[in-house]
Design a protein around this motif. Structure first.
Motif, PDB file in Angstrom:
ATOM      1  N   GLY A   1      27.083  99.462 -21.973  1.00  0.00           N
ATOM      2  CA  GLY A   1      25.915  99.501 -21.452  1.00  0.00           C
ATOM      3  C   GLY A   1      24.753  98.988 -22.619  1.00  0.00           C
ATOM      4  O   GLY A   1      23.312  98.985 -22.335  1.00  0.00           O
ATOM      5  N   LYS A   2      25.149  98.650 -23.908  1.00  0.00           N
ATOM      6  CA  LYS A   2      24.462  98.234 -24.950  1.00  0.00           C
ATOM      7  C   LYS A   2      24.339  96.612 -24.803  1.00  0.00           C
ATOM      8  O   LYS A   2      25.106  96.067 -24.083  1.00  0.00           O
ATOM      9  CB  LYS A   2      24.991  98.462 -25.981  1.00  0.00           C
ATOM     10  CG  LYS A   2      25.188  99.951 -26.747  1.00  0.00           C
ATOM     11  CD  LYS A   2      25.771 100.381 -27.830  1.00  0.00           C
ATOM     12  CE  LYS A   2      25.829 101.699 -28.296  1.00  0.00           C
ATOM     13  NZ  LYS A   2      26.500 102.217 -29.398  1.00  0.00           N
ATOM     14  N   VAL A   3      23.318  96.088 -25.050  1.00  0.00           N
ATOM     15  CA  VAL A   3      22.786  94.684 -25.101  1.00  0.00           C
ATOM     16  C   VAL A   3      23.193  93.859 -26.413  1.00  0.00           C
ATOM     17  O   VAL A   3      22.825  94.489 -27.336  1.00  0.00           O
ATOM     18  CB  VAL A   3      21.243  94.451 -24.642  1.00  0.00           C
ATOM     19  CG1 VAL A   3      20.993  93.091 -24.611  1.00  0.00           C
ATOM     20  CG2 VAL A   3      20.936  95.255 -23.641  1.00  0.00           C
ATOM     21  N   LYS A   4      23.666  93.031 -26.232  1.00  0.00           N
ATOM     22  CA  LYS A   4      24.251  92.274 -27.484  1.00  0.00           C
ATOM     23  C   LYS A   4      23.808  90.534 -27.341  1.00  0.00           C
ATOM     24  O   LYS A   4      23.777  90.229 -26.257  1.00  0.00           O
ATOM     25  CB  LYS A   4      25.835  92.240 -27.299  1.00  0.00           C
ATOM     26  CG  LYS A   4      26.504  91.369 -28.565  1.00  0.00           C
ATOM     27  CD  LYS A   4      27.829  91.700 -28.662  1.00  0.00           C
ATOM     28  CE  LYS A   4      28.623  90.814 -29.441  1.00  0.00           C
ATOM     29  NZ  LYS A   4      30.169  90.660 -29.397  1.00  0.00           N
ATOM     30  N   ALA A   5      23.371  89.959 -28.330  1.00  0.00           N
ATOM     31  CA  ALA A   5      23.090  88.482 -28.247  1.00  0.00           C
ATOM     32  C   ALA A   5      24.381  87.888 -28.295  1.00  0.00           C
ATOM     33  O   ALA A   5      25.307  88.277 -29.286  1.00  0.00           O
ATOM     34  CB  ALA A   5      22.118  88.460 -29.497  1.00  0.00           C
ATOM     35  N   ILE A   6      24.560  86.804 -27.615  1.00  0.00           N
ATOM     36  CA  ILE A   6      25.664  86.168 -27.415  1.00  0.00           C
ATOM     37  C   ILE A   6      25.551  84.659 -27.920  1.00  0.00           C
ATOM     38  O   ILE A   6      26.572  84.055 -28.158  1.00  0.00           O
ATOM     39  CB  ILE A   6      26.230  85.955 -26.046  1.00  0.00           C
ATOM     40  CG1 ILE A   6      25.234  85.625 -24.991  1.00  0.00           C
ATOM     41  CG2 ILE A   6      26.741  87.289 -25.436  1.00  0.00           C
ATOM     42  CD1 ILE A   6      25.887  85.494 -23.579  1.00  0.00           C
ATOM     43  N   LYS A   7      24.320  83.996 -27.964  1.00  0.00           N
ATOM     44  CA  LYS A   7      23.945  82.930 -28.556  1.00  0.00           C
ATOM     45  C   LYS A   7      22.705  82.926 -29.290  1.00  0.00           C
ATOM     46  O   LYS A   7      21.868  83.575 -28.282  1.00  0.00           O
ATOM     47  CB  LYS A   7      23.969  81.814 -27.382  1.00  0.00           C
ATOM     48  CG  LYS A   7      25.309  81.327 -26.701  1.00  0.00           C
ATOM     49  CD  LYS A   7      25.174  79.940 -25.844  1.00  0.00           C
ATOM     50  CE  LYS A   7      26.569  79.485 -25.438  1.00  0.00           C
ATOM     51  NZ  LYS A   7      26.115  78.482 -24.556  1.00  0.00           N
ATOM     52  N   ALA A   8      22.693  82.536 -30.498  1.00  0.00           N
ATOM     53  CA  ALA A   8      21.288  82.611 -30.946  1.00  0.00           C
ATOM     54  C   ALA A   8      21.160  81.450 -32.184  1.00  0.00           C
ATOM     55  O   ALA A   8      22.013  80.951 -32.573  1.00  0.00           O
ATOM     56  CB  ALA A   8      21.166  83.889 -31.772  1.00  0.00           C
ATOM     57  N   ASN A   9      19.851  81.175 -32.368  1.00  0.00           N
ATOM     58  CA  ASN A   9      19.457  80.329 -33.492  1.00  0.00           C
ATOM     59  C   ASN A   9      18.240  81.016 -34.197  1.00  0.00           C
ATOM     60  O   ASN A   9      17.424  81.768 -33.590  1.00  0.00           O
ATOM     61  CB  ASN A   9      19.353  79.012 -33.181  1.00  0.00           C
ATOM     62  CG  ASN A   9      18.127  78.702 -32.276  1.00  0.00           C
ATOM     63  OD1 ASN A   9      17.074  79.354 -32.326  1.00  0.00           O
ATOM     64  ND2 ASN A   9      18.450  77.999 -31.409  1.00  0.00           N
ATOM     65  N   ILE A  10      18.005  80.655 -35.582  1.00  0.00           N
ATOM     66  CA  ILE A  10      17.086  81.181 -36.215  1.00  0.00           C
ATOM     67  C   ILE A  10      15.861  80.110 -36.197  1.00  0.00           C
ATOM     68  O   ILE A  10      15.977  78.902 -36.563  1.00  0.00           O
ATOM     69  CB  ILE A  10      17.243  81.330 -37.718  1.00  0.00           C
ATOM     70  CG1 ILE A  10      18.529  82.446 -37.982  1.00  0.00           C
ATOM     71  CG2 ILE A  10      15.999  81.936 -38.461  1.00  0.00           C
ATOM     72  CD1 ILE A  10      19.005  82.312 -39.366  1.00  0.00           C
ATOM     73  N   GLU A  11      14.835  80.435 -35.573  1.00  0.00           N
ATOM     74  CA  GLU A  11      13.563  79.749 -35.404  1.00  0.00           C
ATOM     75  C   GLU A  11      13.144  79.025 -36.541  1.00  0.00           C
ATOM     76  O   GLU A  11      12.815  79.615 -37.513  1.00  0.00           O
ATOM     77  CB  GLU A  11      12.358  80.119 -34.600  1.00  0.00           C
ATOM     78  CG  GLU A  11      11.471  79.016 -34.123  1.00  0.00           C
ATOM     79  CD  GLU A  11      10.548  79.719 -33.077  1.00  0.00           C
ATOM     80  OE1 GLU A  11       9.352  80.089 -33.654  1.00  0.00           O
ATOM     81  OE2 GLU A  11      10.909  80.374 -31.926  1.00  0.00           O
ATOM     82  N   GLY A  12      12.975  77.630 -36.852  1.00  0.00           N
ATOM     83  CA  GLY A  12      12.412  76.860 -37.832  1.00  0.00           C
ATOM     84  C   GLY A  12      13.711  76.551 -39.048  1.00  0.00           C
ATOM     85  O   GLY A  12      13.360  76.147 -39.964  1.00  0.00           O
ATOM     86  N   VAL A  13      14.950  77.153 -38.709  1.00  0.00           N
ATOM     87  CA  VAL A  13      15.822  76.698 -39.673  1.00  0.00           C
ATOM     88  C   VAL A  13      17.123  75.891 -39.215  1.00  0.00           C
ATOM     89  O   VAL A  13      17.261  75.886 -37.910  1.00  0.00           O
ATOM     90  CB  VAL A  13      16.816  78.018 -40.037  1.00  0.00           C
ATOM     91  CG1 VAL A  13      17.809  77.800 -40.832  1.00  0.00           C
ATOM     92  CG2 VAL A  13      15.845  79.087 -40.601  1.00  0.00           C
ATOM     93  N   ALA A  14      17.224  74.801 -40.057  1.00  0.00           N
ATOM     94  CA  ALA A  14      17.971  73.727 -39.588  1.00  0.00           C
ATOM     95  C   ALA A  14      19.602  74.210 -39.087  1.00  0.00           C
ATOM     96  O   ALA A  14      20.279  75.223 -39.546  1.00  0.00           O
ATOM     97  CB  ALA A  14      18.239  72.750 -40.750  1.00  0.00           C
ATOM     98  N   VAL A  15      20.113  73.488 -38.090  1.00  0.00           N
ATOM     99  CA  VAL A  15      21.479  73.866 -37.621  1.00  0.00           C
ATOM    100  C   VAL A  15      22.415  72.848 -38.308  1.00  0.00           C
ATOM    101  O   VAL A  15      22.309  71.592 -38.620  1.00  0.00           O
ATOM    102  CB  VAL A  15      21.253  73.468 -35.866  1.00  0.00           C
ATOM    103  CG1 VAL A  15      22.927  73.679 -35.333  1.00  0.00           C
ATOM    104  CG2 VAL A  15      20.436  74.275 -35.169  1.00  0.00           C
ATOM    105  N   ILE A  16      23.446  73.350 -39.007  1.00  0.00           N
ATOM    106  CA  ILE A  16      24.475  72.469 -39.336  1.00  0.00           C
ATOM    107  C   ILE A  16      25.230  71.750 -38.188  1.00  0.00           C
ATOM    108  O   ILE A  16      25.735  72.387 -37.300  1.00  0.00           O
ATOM    109  CB  ILE A  16      25.437  73.357 -40.387  1.00  0.00           C
ATOM    110  CG1 ILE A  16      24.495  74.088 -41.377  1.00  0.00           C
ATOM    111  CG2 ILE A  16      26.621  72.724 -40.840  1.00  0.00           C
ATOM    112  CD1 ILE A  16      25.379  75.060 -41.997  1.00  0.00           C
ATOM    113  N   SER A  17      25.360  70.481 -38.400  1.00  0.00           N
ATOM    114  CA  SER A  17      25.920  69.798 -37.555  1.00  0.00           C
ATOM    115  C   SER A  17      27.559  69.935 -37.613  1.00  0.00           C
ATOM    116  O   SER A  17      28.021  69.847 -38.666  1.00  0.00           O
ATOM    117  CB  SER A  17      25.927  68.269 -37.717  1.00  0.00           C
ATOM    118  OG  SER A  17      26.468  67.406 -37.015  1.00  0.00           O
ATOM    119  N   THR A  18      28.120  70.405 -36.394  1.00  0.00           N
ATOM    120  CA  THR A  18      29.430  70.576 -36.606  1.00  0.00           C
ATOM    121  C   THR A  18      30.277  69.198 -36.282  1.00  0.00           C
ATOM    122  O   THR A  18      31.342  69.143 -36.258  1.00  0.00           O
ATOM    123  CB  THR A  18      29.895  71.510 -35.151  1.00  0.00           C
ATOM    124  OG1 THR A  18      29.256  70.873 -34.101  1.00  0.00           O
ATOM    125  CG2 THR A  18      29.394  72.897 -35.576  1.00  0.00           C
TER     126      THR A  18
END
Length: 194
Positions: A58-75
């Motif tokens: 019954g608990k809620v969990k984040a499954i996909k996320a990003n930090i706003e304004g922070v660069a994403v490392i290219s995979t």
């Protein structure tokens, strides 16, 4: 996609909680594993964009996320390095069969050249050969084949036609093709009267 602020973060254990922008919702659990693609680790106060899922408890969990304004490392970088490594493996795996095929091709070509090469005769080879002059065709209009005496050709089984057998009994000594001595060679094989 939902938005919220990171209100608690335990850096040692790698998890924290997001306070959703909509005040009606409870805090959302977030784990570091879904933020590994970010250029830095999260800190309290970061604005988080996320998708959530309700767990079996019954608990809620984040499954996909990003930090706003922070660069994403290219995979892609790591994927392209992995892809280059796979290409090196596949290229080296193909190299051995290609070398084997090349070696077989060269070997086959050499054998072909040996089989089709004109032999070089020495003076000694020429002296050892038994030379018989070819009989010239007296009537070129009839297109008669030209025969010559070859050493060891004395039986009907070695002839290819009645004309050849006739030439041999008339021109080559030691033939054994006219058993009844009537001047007609190889009567049962090539020169039958019937």
């Amino acid at each position: 996609m939902e938005k919220g602020k990171l209100v608690r973060w335990n850096a040692d254990k790698g998890f924290g909680f997001i306070k959703p922008d909509s005040t009606a919702n409870k805090d959302i659990f977030i784990h570091i594993s879904i933020l590994k693609h970010m250029a830095r680790k999260p800190v309290v106060g970061d604005q988080i964009n996320y998708f959530s899922e309700i767990q079996s408890d019954g608990k809620v969990k984040a499954i996909k996320a990003n930090i706003e304004g922070v660069a994403v490392i290219s995979t892609r970088k790591s994927n392209s390095a992995h892809h280059r490594q796979d290409n090196k493996k596949s290229t080296s795996g193909m190299l051995i069969p290609l070398l084997v095929i090349l070696a077989l091709g060269i070997f086959g070509f050499q054998k072909y050249k040996e089989m089709t090469a004109t032999p070089v005769l020495t003076n000694q080879d020429i002296e050892q050969m038994e030379w018989q002059p070819a009989v010239q065709n007296s009537n070129p209009i009839t297109n008669q084949p030209t025969f010559r005496c070859e050493a060891g050709k004395i039986h009907c089984s070695q002839m290819r036609s009645c004309d050849e057998a006739t030439f041999y009994i008339n021109n080559c000594p030691g033939t054994e093709m006219d058993g009844d001595r009537d001047g007609i060679p190889c009567e049962s094989q090539w020169c039958s009267r019937y």
